[in-house]
Write a protein that holds these residues in place. Structure first.
Motif, PDB file in Angstrom:
ATOM      1  N   TYR A  64      58.758  36.680  34.012  1.00 13.44           N
ATOM      2  CA  TYR A  64      57.826  37.650  33.211  1.00 13.44           C
ATOM      3  C   TYR A  64      56.705  37.301  32.478  1.00 13.44           C
ATOM      4  N   ASP A  65      56.926  36.576  31.467  1.00 15.17           N
ATOM      5  CA  ASP A  65      55.277  36.218  30.499  1.00 15.17           C
ATOM      6  C   ASP A  65      54.129  35.994  31.264  1.00 15.17           C
ATOM      7  N   THR A  66      54.173  34.642  31.902  1.00 13.54           N
ATOM      8  CA  THR A  66      53.257  34.295  32.527  1.00 13.54           C
ATOM      9  C   THR A  66      52.510  35.601  33.147  1.00 13.54           C
ATOM     10  N   HIS A  67      53.165  36.548  34.124  1.00 14.65           N
ATOM     11  CA  HIS A  67      53.178  37.655  34.830  1.00 14.65           C
ATOM     12  C   HIS A  67      52.400  38.143  34.311  1.00 14.65           C
ATOM     13  N   PHE A  68      52.914  38.746  32.571  1.00  9.81           N
ATOM     14  CA  PHE A  68      51.902  39.791  32.317  1.00  9.81           C
ATOM     15  C   PHE A  68      50.489  39.452  31.082  1.00  9.81           C
ATOM     16  N   ARG A  69      50.226  37.620  30.992  1.00 12.97           N
ATOM     17  CA  ARG A  69      49.648  37.351  30.323  1.00 12.97           C
ATOM     18  C   ARG A  69      48.592  37.452  31.883  1.00 12.97           C
ATOM     19  N   GLY A  70      48.669  36.441  32.870  1.00 14.27           N
ATOM     20  CA  GLY A  70      48.003  36.538  33.637  1.00 14.27           C
ATOM     21  C   GLY A  70      47.108  37.472  33.888  1.00 14.27           C
ATOM     22  N   VAL A  71      47.431  38.003  34.108  1.00 12.48           N
ATOM     23  CA  VAL A  71      46.559  39.400  34.525  1.00 12.48           C
ATOM     24  C   VAL A  71      46.113  40.213  33.256  1.00 12.48           C
ATOM     25  N   GLU A  72      46.612  39.909  31.830  1.00 10.20           N
ATOM     26  CA  GLU A  72      45.530  39.788  30.711  1.00 10.20           C
ATOM     27  C   GLU A  72      43.867  38.809  31.212  1.00 10.20           C
ATOM     28  N   GLN A  73      44.338  37.894  31.028  1.00 13.69           N
ATOM     29  CA  GLN A  73      43.939  37.318  31.333  1.00 13.69           C
ATOM     30  C   GLN A  73      42.916  36.742  32.032  1.00 13.69           C
ATOM     31  N   ALA A  74      43.526  37.491  33.464  1.00 20.97           N
ATOM     32  CA  ALA A  74      42.064  37.959  34.139  1.00 20.97           C
ATOM     33  C   ALA A  74      41.405  39.385  34.243  1.00 20.97           C
ATOM     34  N   MET A  75      41.872  40.073  33.423  1.00 21.14           N
ATOM     35  CA  MET A  75      41.286  41.340  32.928  1.00 21.14           C
ATOM     36  C   MET A  75      40.091  40.317  31.776  1.00 21.14           C
ATOM     37  N   SER A  76      40.266  39.738  31.138  1.00 20.83           N
ATOM     38  CA  SER A  76      39.218  38.606  30.417  1.00 20.83           C
ATOM     39  C   SER A  76      38.695  38.539  30.665  1.00 20.83           C
ATOM     40  N   LEU A  77      38.554  37.966  31.874  1.00 22.00           N
ATOM     41  CA  LEU A  77      37.503  37.388  32.887  1.00 22.00           C
ATOM     42  C   LEU A  77      36.231  38.265  33.017  1.00 22.00           C
ATOM     43  N   ILE A  78      36.985  39.577  32.951  1.00 18.75           N
ATOM     44  CA  ILE A  78      35.944  40.825  32.802  1.00 18.75           C
ATOM     45  C   ILE A  78      34.811  40.616  31.923  1.00 18.75           C
ATOM     46  N   ASP A  79      35.567  40.811  30.214  1.00 15.89           N
ATOM     47  CA  ASP A  79      34.297  41.046  29.118  1.00 15.89           C
ATOM     48  C   ASP A  79      33.746  39.868  29.438  1.00 15.89           C
ATOM     49  N   LYS A  80      34.525  39.055  28.839  1.00 17.35           N
ATOM     50  CA  LYS A  80      33.809  37.812  29.104  1.00 17.35           C
ATOM     51  C   LYS A  80      32.277  37.383  30.013  1.00 17.35           C
ATOM     52  N   GLU A 126      38.021  42.721  41.593  1.00 12.35           N
ATOM     53  CA  GLU A 126      38.802  42.307  42.919  1.00 12.35           C
ATOM     54  C   GLU A 126      39.675  41.399  42.330  1.00 12.35           C
ATOM     55  N   GLN A 127      39.757  41.016  41.526  1.00 14.65           N
ATOM     56  CA  GLN A 127      40.536  39.419  41.087  1.00 14.65           C
ATOM     57  C   GLN A 127      41.687  40.335  40.350  1.00 14.65           C
ATOM     58  N   ALA A 128      41.395  41.062  39.363  1.00 20.41           N
ATOM     59  CA  ALA A 128      41.977  41.482  38.060  1.00 20.41           C
ATOM     60  C   ALA A 128      42.285  42.118  38.987  1.00 20.41           C
ATOM     61  N   SER A 129      42.887  43.542  39.950  1.00 23.67           N
ATOM     62  CA  SER A 129      43.662  44.739  40.379  1.00 23.67           C
ATOM     63  C   SER A 129      44.181  43.581  40.981  1.00 23.67           C
ATOM     64  N   HIS A 130      43.656  42.859  41.763  1.00 23.03           N
ATOM     65  CA  HIS A 130      45.069  42.103  42.936  1.00 23.03           C
ATOM     66  C   HIS A 130      46.190  40.961  41.524  1.00 23.03           C
ATOM     67  N   ALA A 131      44.949  40.601  41.151  1.00 19.80           N
ATOM     68  CA  ALA A 131      46.021  39.938  39.624  1.00 19.80           C
ATOM     69  C   ALA A 131      47.246  40.987  39.811  1.00 19.80           C
ATOM     70  N   LYS A 132      47.288  42.256  39.116  1.00 16.69           N
ATOM     71  CA  LYS A 132      47.975  43.040  38.724  1.00 16.69           C
ATOM     72  C   LYS A 132      49.307  43.203  40.849  1.00 16.69           C
ATOM     73  N   GLN A 133      48.712  43.477  41.481  1.00 14.98           N
ATOM     74  CA  GLN A 133      49.627  43.062  41.919  1.00 14.98           C
ATOM     75  C   GLN A 133      50.454  42.183  42.867  1.00 14.98           C
ATOM     76  N   TRP A 134      49.677  41.206  42.169  1.00  9.34           N
ATOM     77  CA  TRP A 134      50.504  39.831  42.296  1.00  9.34           C
ATOM     78  C   TRP A 134      51.367  40.015  41.312  1.00  9.34           C
TER      79      TRP A 134
END
Ligand code: GCW
Length: 662
Positions: A592-608, A630-638
């Motif tokens: 659970y934790d890595t999957h929630f974190r992974g999405v946050e990290q994918a979203m933070s790539l956009i900000d960076k 696209e990556q961030a939204s697909h990461a949510k699906q994952w």
């Protein structure tokens, strides 16, 4: 380069012509002015290019000991004589000179001073190869950057301009070999080694030759039947041997420096020696014998496993297959045969252990096969920079004889004193304008080339180099893009398959989450998740015995739940969801934790990335931004698919009470 306005070179050869052109072109682009080319030194500052036998080079530099530069190494020096500066680019061969030019230009472009330059370089690997999985209809198996740059509609392109640009690109990072067609050699491609296509293959080979790159072809083991009309392809049959000898002679008439064959045999329904009761060594040696008189080599792939397995059969373990198949042949293959081994025992998953086969062959040439094209790592829609993964593989100590037996030293041939060896990787380019679909995926191709040349380079230095060469020397850009690249593999792993289990992808195209996609299939790719636990028991004690393929201490480390590296826990062990990791966290909570974190990290790539607005070319900025969205939204699906599956299977709620749904 203040004060310099001349390039001196008194030699002519095909490769030196290329080297001169690249040098003049590169100097003009980095300095903003044209350099003159002359054959003799004059009373001014000059860049002097040539082999060690060139008179002009000897005028400037005498007594350079060049033995260890070999065929492809080079030296770059700045010499001041009688008040004149000379920058000398030299080597034993013209090819070495070309590499010297590219190194020198890289230094200029990355802004490293050349004022006190003095260096010698030689590649650690003899073979530094790219494998194309291009089909002649123009499609590319596992290609994510458009269509083939070589073919369309079962014909070669007449105009090879794009191929020439590609050859430059590859040579600039030291690639010296290329296979032009898919290892799955289909009907039309079987004829690449015949009169029908050899004139075209020769045209392409001529383009690559100008850049020091040798051309190879993937061949169909059943060619004697399919293209030759023989009743058999038995490697022991004299008529078959003769057919290959004649075919090879024909190839060398068209392409005198042809490299040789890449072969996928008895793998995933491809024909091979098994049909005739022969083995891989028989098959490889037969082809090798046909190539020996011409100096060619056979690269034989070890991706051989049972792809029609029953998931109920727990004793067959795909991970064991390469080692089980190929270690019995150690010492039986001719010296011009190389076994090509994928980095992991399965198939380019986001996380796998290193293939134990590298530690199981002492008297066989080996090549490490990597996958630049991101089949299982986001297909160039997601950012997933693989250099850190490759570094781990190359640096892995196999402990096969003593300490320090790294994969890098095995495949280069250094450890076991093998005549041949190196690295090969599946290309990630196509006819997209930016070559790789995702602009930042170019870094994978660049990084591969740099590592193939020198596996000891650090991931950080390769990354910084690529960013500086691609986007210029702005400090913010360098910091942000390098950071994004270097963190991206971990991010991708976080929101996809946890703890080394792999394979939770949609069957067929391998894109997107599907936990049971391969679970009941015949491909040998299982995670064995049920309501109690997950993972594959590959221990000697209670499982498939795969851990026993490693040398000590790895065999014991992987065998024990206490010492198994946790990122590979589920690759080696089946554990209950409540199993506690060393951090105290349970496996289910970790998922659970890595999957929630992974999405946050994918979203933070956009900000960076957004911090770079106005610091980059607009279209490049927008293009990458779109992919990151696209990556961030697909990461949510994952995240949602994976978390939901395991929540429902295990019935254990997230300790932090987050909403789990899909
Ligand atoms: O698993 C696979 C890929 C195939 C590929 C094969 C291989 C070229 O999904 O597309 O075929 O590996 O490496 O031979």
């Amino acid at each position: 380069m203040k004060g310099f306005s001349r390039v001196v070179c008194d030699e002519c050869s095909e490769l030196l012509e290329t080297a001169k052109k690249e040098l003049l072109n590169g100097l003009a682009r980095t300095t903003g002015y044209e350099f003159a080319l002359t054959t003799e030194l004059r009373e001014d500052d000059a860049v002097v290019l040539g082999t060690l036998s060139s008179l002009q080079i000897q005028c400037v530099l005498s007594g350079l000991s060049a033995d260890h530069l070999g065929e492809e190494g080079y030296a770059i020096y700045r010499v001041v004589k009688e008040g004149r500066q000379r920058i000398v680019l030299t080597a034993n061969t013209a090819k070495g000179c070309l590499y010297a030019v590219f190194h020198f230009l890289r230094l200029l472009q990355t802004g490293e001073g050349v004022a006190s330059i003095s260096l010698m370089e030689a590649p650690k690997n003899k073979l530094r190869m790219i494998n194309h999985w291009d089909n002649m209809d123009g499609s590319i198996e596992r290609g994510y950057a458009g269509r083939s740059i070589f073919y369309r509609d079962n014909k070669f392109f007449a105009d090879l301009t794009r191929v020439k640009d590609y050859a430059r690109l590859l040579a600039s990072v030291g690639i010296n070999a290329v296979t032009l067609n898919n290892v799955n050699v289909h009907e039309v491609e079987t004829y690449l080694i015949t009169d029908q296509f050899l004139p075209d293959v020769a045209r392409v080979a001529a383009v690559f030759r100008k850049y020091g790159i040798q051309t190879f072809l993937s061949v169909n083991f059943a060619s004697p039947i399919e293209a030759g009309g023989l009743p058999t392809a038995d490697p022991d049959d004299p008529v078959v041997k003769q057919w290959w000898e004649t075919s090879v002679e024909r190839i060398y008439r068209f392409i005198p420096d042809f490299g040789g064959f890449l072969v996928k045999a008895d793998s995933e329904f491809r024909p091979g020696p098994f049909t005739y009761g022969r083995d891989h060594a028989d098959g490889a040696n037969m082809l090798a014998e046909a190539l020996i008189p011409h100096g060619g080599i056979v690269i034989w792939r070890c991706f051989v496993y049972n792809c029609t397995q029953d998931w109920r059969d727990r004793s067959t373990d795909r991970a064991r297959a390469a080692f089980d198949h190929f270690t019995p042949f150690d010492g039986r293959c001719h010296d011009n045969v190389i076994l090509q081994i994928k980095n992991g025992p399965m198939d380019f998953q986001v996380r796998e252990p290193v293939s134990p086969l590298f530690g199981g062959l002492m008297q066989t040439n080996q090549v490490l096969e990597l996958q630049i094209t991101q089949e299982y790592t986001g297909q160039q829609r997601h950012l997933c920079y693989l250099v850190p993964q490759w570094k781990q593989v190359l640096d892995f100590d196999l402990h096969s004889t003593e300490q320090g037996c790294t994969v890098a030293k095995v495949v280069s041939g250094e450890l076991h004193h093998r005549p041949l060896g190196g690295v090969a990787a599946v290309a990630n380019i196509g006819d997209d304008m930016n070559w790789t679909g995702h602009l930042l995926a170019q870094a994978n191709l660049y990084g591969y080339g740099r590592l193939a040349w020198n596996p000891e380079l650090s991931a950080q230095s390769i990354t910084d180099e690529w960013v500086a060469l691609t986007f210029g020397r702005n400090y913010d850009v360098l910091r942000i893009v390098s950071n994004m690249l270097l963190g991206s593999w971990q991010i991708y792993e976080n929101y996809t398959a946890p703890l080394g289990v792999g394979w939770m992808v949609n069957p067929g195209d391998h894109y997107g989450p599907n936990v049971d996609g391969y679970e009941y299939s015949k491909w040998g790719t299982y995670h064995f998740a049920d309501c109690k636990g997950i993972g594959v028991d590959r221990t000697v004690q209670t499982g498939t015995g795969y851990t026993g393929q490693y040398h000590s201490p790895h065999s014991e480390l992987f065998e024990s739940l206490e010492t198994c590296p946790e990122e590979l826990l589920l690759f080696f062990h089946h554990v209950p969801y409540t199993h506690r990791l060393r951090s105290g966290e349970t496996v289910i909570q970790y998922i659970y934790d890595t999957h929630f974190r992974g999405v946050e990290q994918a979203m933070s790539l956009i900000d960076k990335w957004k911090e770079l607005e106005n610091k980059l070319d607009d279209s490049q900025f927008e293009h990458v931004l779109e992919r990151l969205h696209e990556q961030a939204s697909h990461a949510k699906q994952w995240r949602d698919v994976i978390n939901t599956y395991f929540y429902r299977k295990s019935g254990i709620a997230d300790e932090r009470g987050r909403v789990i749904f899909s």
